[in-house]
Every structure is written in structure tokens, then in C-alpha cells.
Design an enzyme around this catalytic site. Structure first.
Site, PDB file in Angstrom:
ATOM      1  N   CYS A   1      -2.382  -0.456   7.533  1.00  0.00           N
ATOM      2  CA  CYS A   1      -1.594   0.755   7.295  1.00  0.00           C
ATOM      3  C   CYS A   1      -1.687   1.702   8.489  1.00  0.00           C
ATOM      4  CB  CYS A   1      -2.062   1.455   6.026  1.00  0.00           C
ATOM      5  SG  CYS A   1      -1.588   0.586   4.506  1.00  0.00           S
TER       6      CYS A   1
ATOM      7  N   GLU B   1       0.876   3.925   1.681  1.00  0.00           N
ATOM      8  CA  GLU B   1       1.317   4.431   2.978  1.00  0.00           C
ATOM      9  C   GLU B   1       2.591   3.730   3.437  1.00  0.00           C
ATOM     10  OE1 GLU B   1      -3.299   4.313   3.184  1.00  0.00           O
ATOM     11  OE2 GLU B   1      -1.676   3.209   2.210  1.00  0.00           O
TER      12      GLU B   1
ATOM     13  N   HIS C   1       0.842  -1.179   0.000  1.00  0.00           N
ATOM     14  CA  HIS C   1       0.000   0.000   0.000  1.00  0.00           C
ATOM     15  C   HIS C   1       0.881   1.235   0.000  1.00  0.00           C
ATOM     16  CE1 HIS C   1      -3.979  -1.962   1.572  1.00  0.00           C
ATOM     17  NE2 HIS C   1      -3.519  -2.507   0.472  1.00  0.00           N
TER      18      HIS C   1
ATOM     19  N   CYS D   1      -6.139   1.628   5.454  1.00  0.00           N
ATOM     20  CA  CYS D   1      -6.744   0.416   6.010  1.00  0.00           C
ATOM     21  C   CYS D   1      -6.191   0.209   7.421  1.00  0.00           C
ATOM     22  CB  CYS D   1      -6.435  -0.797   5.129  1.00  0.00           C
ATOM     23  SG  CYS D   1      -4.694  -1.304   5.156  1.00  0.00           S
TER      24      CYS D   1
END
EC number: 3.5.4.-
Length: 236
Positions: A96, A63, A61, A93
């Protein structure tokens, strides 16, 4: 006669800008794209200089990609402050959110403000708890409004010549609905916003389901801002 211009060719951030069509498809709050885009700003200490860049999902992801890039490229003393602003097309999410909290705990001089265009799987209790944990750890999370969209358009987008003022102006209702749901998340209330994908495209439609606990807890001006609530409702 003045010539129409896009971003200056001498702009050092130009190579890190995204295209206007990318901004539109990633940040339209009505779109339910799977990919996530991150536009970010970093400011060190008392410096007025702001460093800007962008990123997208890879095998990780976006992040997590940011955290890995930041920690691998920057080594700074804990006494040096650093303020980071993220403009995310989707909220983090729960995994993250956990990674962000760990990153911030290891770098106490860093402050993080997150603006999001949409809430990622906001019905999932783990994602809701993840956002609450971020807020409780000192992270500011807000829904992108018109001012943030314009800021991103000017500073992160390789817009066509003459189109500086022609940034995408998305329906304010969607921003207000996401802001309402974010309040529900932060206040540990049940979800009130239900989103469904329209058949054969990415655009979505919504249903608002408010319970007594929403009327009793959420400030009235936030509910009224959606334009979907009648002001004669007894709030408390």
C-alpha cells in the site's frame, strides 16, 4: 431544559459516520484486529469546506480502495491543490505504501497526512522501508494521540445522544510506545517494541527492548515520554 443530542440530523456527513462500537474496536491501540478502517478528510484548494467519509477493507486494502475511488470520481487540473488527511486503524503495508507513492507522483498537487492508531507488522523490514519511503516522498505520518481520537469521535462517529464528550480515552502509554517505534522506523533503527497477542482475545501486551543505538539516536524527550526510561540514563 436543554435536550441531549448526538450528531445533528441535518449533518450532511451523518450517513458516512461509523457507529461508536466500530470506532472503539477498530481504533483501540491495544486491539490487534485484522480489519482496517479509514476515516478521511479532503479539502480542495482554498476552500474551507471539508469533505469527510470512511472506508474499510474489502478484497483490497482500504488504502487501495481510497485511491481507486478518488481517481475514478475526481478529475482535476494539476494546478489545483488538494490536502488529504487519513486516520487509519493500521499503518499501510509495504504494498500500500508503494501504491500511495505512485498515486502521489501522478497527482503532484495532492498532499497527504496520515495518522495511525497502530503499526502494521512493524517487525517486517518491507513494511518499515515502505513507511520510510512515504516519509521521504513528503508524506507526514504520525501516531494518533488524544486530540486525533477526539476529532474523529466528533466528526466521524455516530455517537449516542449526550455522549459527545464521552469519547474513548485509551492509555497514553500505547500511543507513546507506537510513536517511539515509528521514530525507530523513520531513523532506520532496529525495532524496539515487541507486541504479542494475549491468549484467546485481541488485546495485546508489549515488551520494550532498547539498544545502544536507540539511546544514542532517539531524542531523550521521546524516550522519557514513555515513562519507562529512567532520566538518569546517559544518553550520548
Amino acid at each position: 431544559m436543554t435536550s441531549e443530542k448526538g450528531p445533528s440530523t441535518g449533518d450532511p456527513t451523518l450517513r458516512r459516520r461509523i457507529e461508536s462500537w466500530e470506532f472503539d474496536v477498530f481504533y483501540d491501540p491495544r486491539e490487534l484486529r485484522k480489519e482496517t478502517c479509514l476515516l478521511y478528510e479532503i479539502k480542495w484548494g482554498m476552500s474551507r469546506k471539508i469533505w469527510r467519509s470512511s472506508g474499510k477493507n474489502t478484497t483490497n486494502h482500504v488504502e487501495v480502495n481510497f485511491i481507486k475511488k478518488f481517481t475514478s470520481e475526481r478529475r482535476f487540473h494539476s494546478s489545483i491543490s488538494c490536502s488529504i488527511t487519513w486516520f487509519l486503524s493500521w499503518s499501510p503495508c509495504w504494498e500500500c505504501s508503494q501504491a500511495i507513492r505512485e498515486f502521489l507522483s501522478q497527482h503532484p498537487g495532492v498532499t497527504l497526512v496520515i495518522y495511525v492508531a497502530r503499526l502494521f507488522w512493524h517487525m517486517d523490514q518491507r513494511n518499515r522501508q515502505g513507511l520510510r519511503d512515504l516519509v521521504n516522498s513528503g508524506v507526514t505520518i504520525q501516531i494518533m494521540r488524544a486530540s486525533e481520537y477526539y476529532h474523529c469521535w466528533r466528526n466521524f462517529v455516530n455517537y449516542p445522544p449526550g455522549d459527545e464528550a464521552h469519547w474513548p480515552q485509551y492509555p497514553p502509554l500505547w500511543m507513546m510506545l507506537y510513536a517511539l517505534e515509528l521514530h525507530c522506523i523513520i531513523l532506520s533503527l532496529p525495532p524496539c517494541l515487541k507486541i504479542s497477542r494475549r491468549w484467546q482475545n485481541h488485546l495485546a501486551f508489549f515488551r520494550l527492548h532498547l539498544q545502544n543505538c536507540h539511546y544514542q539516536t532517539i531524542p531523550p524527550h521521546i524516550l522519557l515520554a514513555t515513562g519507562l526510561i529512567h532520566p538518569s540514563v546517559t544518553w550520548r
